[in-house]
Design a protein around this motif. Structure first.
Motif, PDB file in Angstrom:
ATOM      1  N   GLN A 208      -1.149 -23.250 -21.897  1.00 57.61           N
ATOM      2  CA  GLN A 208      -0.258 -22.599 -20.934  1.00 57.61           C
ATOM      3  C   GLN A 208      -1.019 -21.566 -20.106  1.00 57.61           C
ATOM      4  OE1 GLN A 208       2.660 -19.416 -22.158  1.00 57.61           O
ATOM      5  NE2 GLN A 208       4.090 -21.093 -21.752  1.00 57.61           N
TER       6      GLN A 208
ATOM      7  N   ASN B  94      -3.066 -22.729 -17.224  1.00 57.01           N
ATOM      8  CA  ASN B  94      -2.378 -23.437 -16.141  1.00 57.01           C
ATOM      9  C   ASN B  94      -1.290 -22.620 -15.463  1.00 57.01           C
ATOM     10  OD1 ASN B  94      -3.414 -26.394 -16.079  1.00 57.01           O
ATOM     11  ND2 ASN B  94      -3.320 -25.802 -18.233  1.00 57.01           N
TER      12      ASN B  94
ATOM     13  N   VAL C 286      -4.562 -20.206 -11.539  1.00 54.87           N
ATOM     14  CA  VAL C 286      -5.177 -21.361 -10.874  1.00 54.87           C
ATOM     15  C   VAL C 286      -5.237 -21.093  -9.375  1.00 54.87           C
ATOM     16  CG1 VAL C 286      -4.430 -22.990 -12.654  1.00 54.87           C
ATOM     17  CG2 VAL C 286      -2.995 -22.630 -10.649  1.00 54.87           C
TER      18      VAL C 286
ATOM     19  N   GLN D  97      -5.873 -25.889  -6.486  1.00 60.64           N
ATOM     20  CA  GLN D  97      -5.637 -26.546  -7.772  1.00 60.64           C
ATOM     21  C   GLN D  97      -4.144 -26.665  -8.044  1.00 60.64           C
ATOM     22  OE1 GLN D  97      -7.512 -24.706 -11.183  1.00 60.64           O
ATOM     23  NE2 GLN D  97      -6.607 -26.174 -12.603  1.00 60.64           N
TER      24      GLN D  97
ATOM     25  N   GLU E 284      -2.939 -30.223  -8.803  1.00 56.60           N
ATOM     26  CA  GLU E 284      -2.727 -30.497 -10.228  1.00 56.60           C
ATOM     27  C   GLU E 284      -1.412 -29.973 -10.782  1.00 56.60           C
ATOM     28  OE1 GLU E 284      -4.820 -32.287 -12.239  1.00 56.60           O
ATOM     29  OE2 GLU E 284      -5.992 -32.712 -10.436  1.00 56.60           O
TER      30      GLU E 284
ATOM     31  N   PHE F 263       1.251 -26.498 -11.645  1.00 56.50           N
ATOM     32  CA  PHE F 263       1.095 -25.166 -12.216  1.00 56.50           C
ATOM     33  C   PHE F 263       2.299 -24.845 -13.085  1.00 56.50           C
ATOM     34  CE2 PHE F 263       3.121 -24.887  -8.095  1.00 56.50           C
ATOM     35  CZ  PHE F 263       4.235 -24.096  -8.334  1.00 56.50           C
TER      36      PHE F 263
ATOM     37  N   CYS G 264       3.317 -29.436 -19.830  1.00 58.59           N
ATOM     38  CA  CYS G 264       1.950 -29.305 -19.332  1.00 58.59           C
ATOM     39  C   CYS G 264       1.067 -30.338 -20.023  1.00 58.59           C
ATOM     40  CB  CYS G 264       1.411 -27.898 -19.607  1.00 58.59           C
ATOM     41  SG  CYS G 264      -0.239 -27.600 -18.932  1.00 58.59           S
TER      42      CYS G 264
ATOM     43  N   ALA H 126      -5.962 -30.971 -18.516  1.00 59.15           N
ATOM     44  CA  ALA H 126      -6.666 -31.632 -17.408  1.00 59.15           C
ATOM     45  C   ALA H 126      -7.363 -32.940 -17.805  1.00 59.15           C
ATOM     46  CB  ALA H 126      -7.649 -30.668 -16.761  1.00 59.15           C
TER      47      ALA H 126
ATOM     48  N   ARG I 258      -4.732 -35.932 -17.834  1.00 58.48           N
ATOM     49  CA  ARG I 258      -3.821 -36.205 -16.720  1.00 58.48           C
ATOM     50  C   ARG I 258      -4.068 -37.603 -16.170  1.00 58.48           C
ATOM     51  NH1 ARG I 258      -4.532 -30.124 -14.400  1.00 58.48           N
ATOM     52  NH2 ARG I 258      -3.318 -29.181 -16.073  1.00 58.48           N
TER      53      ARG I 258
END
Length: 192
Positions: free
Chosen positions: A25, A28, A33, A37, A41, A43, A118, A121, A124
């Protein structure tokens, strides 16, 4: 050579898993970030504490995806009874009391708030997000009719992922921080 097995999903069973959730957590959060990003990606908006996660877990354990002992992702379960644990979310809970889904007031359904999702990375784009929601249905479909959450509409990756998982938008509104979509996912055949 056989490709590695995808991360397995399960419910949180240990404090160490809650600590891993907090680490993922923190990495992100919107404030941690870059804007680029965040746009690419996604948040997270709300930071939890270990105490809050433990109290939520006591009501209903959260769903996680793991590869061995490594956390690949999480989706927090926040029953309505947990609303006092995160005061910043009180306006959301108040709003939920006024909304309807599929022709009935949301408060007439057995629902919980999906407190946050979440995916780490490295995982993903590998189906972990969808697997987390399949586990939500498998683990909580008998206890709850649906899960509801808010997604910042500018978090386009999250908006697309929630739509792909089957969430329906029931309200869009703006507050002092962002524009939000309130989305609902039926957890069993009777509400899909």
């Amino acid at each position: 050579m056989t490709p590695p097995a995808p991360p397995r999903t399960c419910l949180v069973t240990r404090r160490e898993e809650l600590e891993q959730i907090l680490q993922l957590q923190a990495a992100n959060l919107r404030d941690h970030v870059s804007p680029e990003q965040a746009a690419r990606e996604g948040f997270l908006t709300v930071a939890h504490t270990l105490d809050v996660l433990e109290r939520m877990h006591a009501l209903a354990p959260s769903v996680i995806a793991k590869e061995g002992e490594k956390l690949a992702g999480y989706a927090l379960v926040m029953p309505v009874e947990a609303r006092a644990f995160v005061p910043i979310l009180e306006p959301m809970f108040q709003l939920l009391e006024t909304l309807s889904w599929r022709g009935r007031p949301l408060r007439e359904y057995r629902y919980y708030v999906m407190g946050q999702v979440c995916v780490a990375a490295p995982y993903r784009g590998q189906g972990v997000f969808d697997a987390l929601y399949r586990e939500h249905r498998a683990s909580y479909g008998a206890r709850f009719d649906c899960t509801v959450t808010e997604v910042a509409t500018r978090n386009t990756r999250s908006m697309r992922a929630h739509a792909r998982a089957g969430f329906e938008t029931i309200k869009t509104y703006r507050d002092a921080t962002d524009e939000w979509a309130v989305v609902v996912l039926g957890l069993h055949d009777g509400t899909r």
